[in-house]
Design a protein around this motif. Structure first.
Motif, PDB file in Angstrom:
ATOM      1  N   SER A  95       0.240   4.566 -28.665  1.00 46.41           N
ATOM      2  CA  SER A  95      -1.008   3.001 -28.386  1.00 46.41           C
ATOM      3  C   SER A  95      -0.588   2.257 -27.620  1.00 46.41           C
ATOM      4  CB  SER A  95      -2.180   3.039 -29.444  1.00 46.41           C
ATOM      5  OG  SER A  95      -3.066   3.161 -28.795  1.00 46.41           O
ATOM      6  N   GLY A  96      -0.985   2.148 -26.250  1.00 45.57           N
ATOM      7  CA  GLY A  96      -0.805   1.193 -26.187  1.00 45.57           C
ATOM      8  C   GLY A  96       0.812   0.139 -24.723  1.00 45.57           C
ATOM      9  N   THR A  97       1.303   2.109 -24.576  1.00 42.62           N
ATOM     10  CA  THR A  97       2.592   1.424 -24.374  1.00 42.62           C
ATOM     11  C   THR A  97       2.527   2.528 -23.111  1.00 42.62           C
ATOM     12  OG1 THR A  97       3.352   3.401 -25.417  1.00 42.62           O
ATOM     13  CG2 THR A  97       3.487   1.046 -26.659  1.00 42.62           C
ATOM     14  N   GLN A  98       2.370   1.906 -21.743  1.00 43.42           N
ATOM     15  CA  GLN A  98       2.906   2.744 -20.477  1.00 43.42           C
ATOM     16  C   GLN A  98       4.615   3.736 -20.615  1.00 43.42           C
ATOM     17  OE1 GLN A  98       3.589  -0.240 -16.872  1.00 43.42           O
ATOM     18  NE2 GLN A  98       1.512  -0.946 -17.477  1.00 43.42           N
ATOM     19  N   ARG A  99       4.014   5.177 -19.767  1.00 39.66           N
ATOM     20  CA  ARG A  99       5.577   5.741 -20.059  1.00 39.66           C
ATOM     21  C   ARG A  99       5.310   6.852 -18.694  1.00 39.66           C
ATOM     22  NH1 ARG A  99       4.344  10.972 -21.881  1.00 39.66           N
ATOM     23  NH2 ARG A  99       2.685  11.260 -22.388  1.00 39.66           N
ATOM     24  N   ALA A 100       6.688   6.805 -18.137  1.00 38.18           N
ATOM     25  CA  ALA A 100       6.540   7.696 -17.180  1.00 38.18           C
ATOM     26  C   ALA A 100       6.504   9.126 -17.133  1.00 38.18           C
ATOM     27  CB  ALA A 100       7.776   7.454 -16.625  1.00 38.18           C
ATOM     28  N   PRO A 101       6.088   9.619 -16.049  1.00 31.89           N
ATOM     29  CA  PRO A 101       5.509  11.274 -16.766  1.00 31.89           C
ATOM     30  C   PRO A 101       7.506  11.686 -16.374  1.00 31.89           C
ATOM     31  CG  PRO A 101       5.012  11.098 -14.642  1.00 31.89           C
ATOM     32  CD  PRO A 101       5.114   9.515 -15.541  1.00 31.89           C
ATOM     33  N   ILE A 102       8.031  12.471 -17.546  1.00 35.36           N
ATOM     34  CA  ILE A 102       9.400  13.227 -17.566  1.00 35.36           C
ATOM     35  C   ILE A 102       8.895  14.183 -16.802  1.00 35.36           C
ATOM     36  CG2 ILE A 102      11.427  13.897 -18.522  1.00 35.36           C
ATOM     37  CD1 ILE A 102       9.686  12.619 -21.615  1.00 35.36           C
ATOM     38  N   GLY A 103      10.125  14.371 -16.037  1.00 33.81           N
ATOM     39  CA  GLY A 103      10.151  15.250 -14.913  1.00 33.81           C
ATOM     40  C   GLY A 103      11.738  16.492 -14.917  1.00 33.81           C
ATOM     41  N   LEU A 104      11.233  17.430 -15.444  1.00 30.87           N
ATOM     42  CA  LEU A 104      11.589  18.953 -15.966  1.00 30.87           C
ATOM     43  C   LEU A 104      13.051  19.364 -14.671  1.00 30.87           C
ATOM     44  CD1 LEU A 104       9.889  19.912 -19.024  1.00 30.87           C
ATOM     45  CD2 LEU A 104      11.868  18.056 -18.419  1.00 30.87           C
ATOM     46  N   GLY A 105      11.979  19.218 -13.353  1.00 32.12           N
ATOM     47  CA  GLY A 105      12.196  20.037 -12.051  1.00 32.12           C
ATOM     48  C   GLY A 105      13.351  19.497 -11.163  1.00 32.12           C
ATOM     49  N   THR A 121      13.769   9.943 -15.829  1.00 32.58           N
ATOM     50  CA  THR A 121      13.970  10.155 -16.761  1.00 32.58           C
ATOM     51  C   THR A 121      13.745  10.029 -18.356  1.00 32.58           C
ATOM     52  OG1 THR A 121      16.021   9.237 -17.156  1.00 32.58           O
ATOM     53  CG2 THR A 121      16.048  10.790 -15.362  1.00 32.58           C
ATOM     54  N   ALA A 122      14.288  10.964 -19.321  1.00 33.70           N
ATOM     55  CA  ALA A 122      13.387  10.690 -20.566  1.00 33.70           C
ATOM     56  C   ALA A 122      14.465   9.397 -20.987  1.00 33.70           C
ATOM     57  CB  ALA A 122      14.423  12.073 -22.252  1.00 33.70           C
ATOM     58  N   ALA A 123      15.717   9.090 -20.417  1.00 32.56           N
ATOM     59  CA  ALA A 123      15.810   7.559 -21.423  1.00 32.56           C
ATOM     60  C   ALA A 123      15.189   6.824 -20.635  1.00 32.56           C
ATOM     61  CB  ALA A 123      18.014   7.733 -20.264  1.00 32.56           C
ATOM     62  N   ASP A 124      14.755   6.731 -19.296  1.00 37.00           N
ATOM     63  CA  ASP A 124      14.643   5.625 -18.949  1.00 37.00           C
ATOM     64  C   ASP A 124      12.836   5.102 -19.703  1.00 37.00           C
ATOM     65  OD1 ASP A 124      15.591   5.708 -17.219  1.00 37.00           O
ATOM     66  OD2 ASP A 124      14.965   6.761 -15.558  1.00 37.00           O
ATOM     67  N   GLN A 125      11.628   6.308 -19.750  1.00 40.21           N
ATOM     68  CA  GLN A 125      10.664   6.488 -20.287  1.00 40.21           C
ATOM     69  C   GLN A 125      11.203   6.095 -21.739  1.00 40.21           C
ATOM     70  OE1 GLN A 125       8.078   6.524 -19.903  1.00 40.21           O
ATOM     71  NE2 GLN A 125       7.499   6.783 -22.509  1.00 40.21           N
ATOM     72  N   GLN A 126      12.289   6.436 -22.685  1.00 39.51           N
ATOM     73  CA  GLN A 126      12.519   5.561 -24.057  1.00 39.51           C
ATOM     74  C   GLN A 126      13.220   4.336 -23.436  1.00 39.51           C
ATOM     75  OE1 GLN A 126      16.079   8.140 -25.534  1.00 39.51           O
ATOM     76  NE2 GLN A 126      14.852   9.722 -26.360  1.00 39.51           N
ATOM     77  N   LYS A 127      13.865   3.796 -22.463  1.00 38.28           N
ATOM     78  CA  LYS A 127      14.062   2.685 -23.131  1.00 38.28           C
ATOM     79  C   LYS A 127      12.439   1.874 -22.299  1.00 38.28           C
ATOM     80  CE  LYS A 127      16.200  -0.267 -19.654  1.00 38.28           C
ATOM     81  NZ  LYS A 127      17.215  -1.058 -18.057  1.00 38.28           N
TER      82      LYS A 127
END
Length: 538
Positions: free
Chosen positions: A211-221, A227-233
């Motif tokens: 809650s209250g954090t930003q994340r980028a949508p993970i593109g699987l194609g 990427t997921a690593a960027d999202q985790q960071k």
């Protein structure tokens, strides 16, 4: 400090582990939901083709890309079309990674107008939100900006939504946030009651939401977004920023609490000091009052003492005068046979001499009865005979100090009370010295064992000054005749006669040419009593 750092590191590790597991579960669930939403409908029923001409229908191909697999899917070719004559159309370039278009892409990420007021221009949502709804959320930097609902997440009862907070130039979502409905605002005064805090049903737990954090949508194609690593960071950085903010708030709260505590302690200390000062002033006032009362009591006691002393001196003076008058009363004349009427005249009565100590002066003898007065006159008394008094047996030693090497109990001892006039004795004088004296009389009541002691002699060998002492305060030369005299005890119903013990007085001469008068004796006794009292007080 080291233990705190280790504890923080362990907490951070557990947080990352829990976060990673939640992300894996969420990613698996999102993939399953996306697969269910993008499943193609079954093909329409066709009459069975000839066995030789009809090939098998190719299976439908699942599209990839977008957020949670929301990219476009490639439709399956018609079953009746031959592959060679009717080939399937190629998908457009980048369709798998572009994702769905946002309805409000131009407004996403923009701040709301400056004059807008919560409750009038926007309000907390009631939870009835759908994909594509334009909403307003508070960002991590404190600003209030537009967003768009792109998906619902979490458990059904959680009312959690995925909100796009920025858009790409092509109108698709760039970054998203996961927020609960109670943290999302809708444009206008609101559709209904604000969403309440979600409560988990019995036996269920809420799915962890970033809650209250930003994340980028993970593109699987191919060619997808971050990427997921960027999202985790990004999530780690947001979590650290949130933790830092919480720590700063906790530090500020602790600091404010400490300041309040110090202020309270200072107030308590000031009150305690004021109370101590007031108590000290009260004690000082009480001490001064007590001192004043004591001074008044001492003054009253001194006044009573002086009054009592004056009365005692008057009584003692009257009693001493009465005793002196009784001791110096002349005896009755001796009876004589009656003389012949014609030849023998009456004998002249014997004249009692006066003077000396206690009436002990020489007396004029009576003339013979047969001698005529004219032919045998009586002899004149020698000059000074009345005031000379009896001679002292030890006049040369009276007033002299005893030898320096003498020891009490060996060379002299306390008398046993069997003392006679003329006995050489030893007494302690008022100045502390030990000197010789001589018993000249017994005084007081019979049971008192009080004696008059001559302490100094005149050049003619008579007594000059005397002291009245009890037998227990008189010493005899030698080891003593018997047991020491005890403290005298008055018989029942009797009181001890007042004795000027330890004082000097001169013998009172009452005859012609005698020594000191009764007034002089009383004055000496008063002065000696005052001196003795002063010595006892010191």
């Amino acid at each position: 400090k080291r233990q705190q750092e280790e504890a923080r590191a362990e907490q951070q590790r557990l947080f990352e582990e829990k976060k990673r597991k939640a992300e894996e579960e969420r990613a698996a669930k999102a993939a399953a939901q996306a697969a269910a939403r993008n499943q193609p409908p079954p093909p329409a029923s066709q009459p069975p083709p000839p066995k030789a001409a009809a090939p098998k229908a190719a299976p439908a191909r699942q599209g990839s890309g977008g957020f949670f697999g929301l990219g476009s899917a490639k439709p399956a070719p018609p079953a009746s079309a031959p592959p060679a004559q009717q080939p399937s159309a190629a998908p457009p370039a980048g369709a798998a990674s572009a994702g769905p278009k946002l309805k409000n892409a131009a407004q996403i990420g923009q701040t709301i107008p400056a004059g807008w007021v919560e409750g009038t221009n926007f309000a907390v949502s009631d939870g009835n939100l759908n994909n594509g709804d334009l909403v307003i959320i508070k960002r991590s930097d404190g600003s209030i900006r537009y967003g768009e609902i792109v998906d619902k997440t979490g458990l059904p009862w959680q009312q959690a939504f995925v909100v796009a907070v920025s858009a790409k130039p092509d109108g698709t979502s760039e970054f998203t946030r996961t927020e609960e409905a109670r943290n999302i605002f809708t444009v206008g005064a609101g559709k209904g009651a604000a969403a309440a805090t979600p409560v988990a049903p019995a036996g269920q737990k809420a799915a962890p939401l970033p809650s209250g954090t930003q994340r980028a949508p993970i593109g699987l194609g191919a060619g997808g977004g971050k990427t997921a690593a960027d999202q985790q960071k990004l999530e780690r950085e947001a979590a650290l920023a949130e933790k830092k903010r919480q720590q700063e708030e906790a530090l500020a709260a602790r600091k404010a609490e400490q300041e309040a505590k110090r202020a309270e302690q200072k107030r308590i200390q000031e009150e305690r000091q004021a109370a101590q000062k007031a108590a000290q002033e009260e004690r000082q006032r009480q001490l001064e009052e007590k001192k004043r009362q004591q001074e008044e009591a001492r003054a009253e006691q001194q006044r009573l003492f002086e009054e009592k002393k004056r009365k005692a001196e008057e009584e003692r003076a009257a009693k001493a005068a009465a005793q002196a008058a009784a001791r110096n009363q002349p005896p009755p004349p001796a009876s004589q046979p009656p003389p012949p009427k014609a030849a023998a005249p009456k004998a002249a009565p014997a004249r009692q001499g006066s003077g000396g100590f206690f009436g002990l002066g020489s007396a004029k003898p009576a003339p013979p009865a047969s001698a005529p007065p004219a032919q045998q006159p009586s002899a004149a008394p020698p000059a000074g005979a009345a005031s000379a008094g009896p001679k002292l047996k030890n006049a040369a030693q009276i007033g002299q100090t005893i030898p320096a090497g003498w020891v009490e109990g060996t060379n002299f001892a306390v008398s046993d009370g069997n003392l006679n006039n003329g006995d050489l004795v030893i007494i302690k004088r008022s100045d502390g010295s030990i000197r010789y004296g001589e018993i000249v009389d017994k005084t007081g009541l019979p049971w008192q064992q009080a004696f008059v002691v001559a302490v100094s002699a005149k050049p003619d060998g008579t007594s000059e000054f005397t002291r009245t002492e009890e037998a227990r305060n008189i010493f005899t030369v030698g080891a003593g005749k018997g047991a020491a005299a005890a403290t005298p005890v008055a018989p029942a119903g009797q009181k001890a006669a007042p004795l000027p013990s330890g004082t000097q007085r001169a013998p009172i001469g009452l005859g012609a040419g005698g020594g000191k008068t009764a007034a002089d004796q009383q004055k000496l006794e008063r002065e000696a009593a005052l001196a003795e009292k002063k010595r006892q007080q010191e």
